[in-house]
Design an enzyme around this catalytic site. Structure first.
Site, PDB file in Angstrom:
ATOM      1  CB  THR A  16      39.932  44.182  40.916  1.00 20.04           C
ATOM      2  OG1 THR A  16      39.266  44.852  41.986  1.00 20.04           O
ATOM      3  CG2 THR A  16      40.907  45.134  40.243  1.00 20.04           C
ATOM      4  CG  ASP A  17      39.613  38.720  41.282  1.00 18.71           C
ATOM      5  OD1 ASP A  17      40.400  39.403  41.992  1.00 18.71           O
ATOM      6  OD2 ASP A  17      40.001  37.743  40.622  1.00 18.71           O
ATOM      7  CG  MET A  18      35.939  38.966  46.264  1.00 19.44           C
ATOM      8  SD  MET A  18      35.082  37.668  47.171  1.00 19.44           S
ATOM      9  CE  MET A  18      35.706  37.939  48.816  1.00 19.44           C
TER      10      MET A  18
END
Length: 133
Positions: A16-18
């Protein structure tokens, strides 16, 4: 053609990203795993193919990002053959959460020989992919 292959995938934090949403490039990893798992399930040893002089390269990908997957989602990568040519294989792949398609891709793979030029698909691979006896 053979039936669709389904591979369960869990979204890990590293995917995942932030914002906790699957980073776009990771869908390509998911569908790669789907193709590799399917080939292995068909009894094809990709390392033996490589040692015999045949490798596969992605020639083209057309991708549609339809909805986000998130951390801890349980997904399924579905892979099916669209068509097979002398040296290529066109596949349709989807990443689903339940019945919802999150990502769809059309992928063209090409068989390459030792020179790096296209070569015919090995007969045993063609037979395995088409469901031939």
């Amino acid at each position: 053609m053979s039936a669709a292959h389904r591979l369960p995938v869990t979204v890990w934090y590293e995917d995942t990203d932030m914002g906790g949403i699957v980073y776009h490039a990771n869908y390509l990893k998911f569908v790669e795993r789907g193709r590799s798992a399917w080939i292995a399930k068909l009894g094809i040893d990709q390392e033996a193919l490589r040692q015999a002089g045949t490798v596969f390269a992605v020639r083209r990908i057309e991708a549609d990002y339809l909805a986000p997957a998130r951390f801890a989602d349980e997904l399924v990568v579905e892979t099916r053959i669209r068509s097979i040519g002398p040296a290529r294989c066109d596949m349709a792949q989807s990443v689903l959460r339940g019945e919802t398609i999150l990502f769809g891709a059309r992928v063209t793979l090409v068989a390459l020989g030792p020179s790096g030029r296209p070569t015919r698909l090995p007969a045993m691979l063609r037979d395995a992919l088409t469901g031939a006896p």
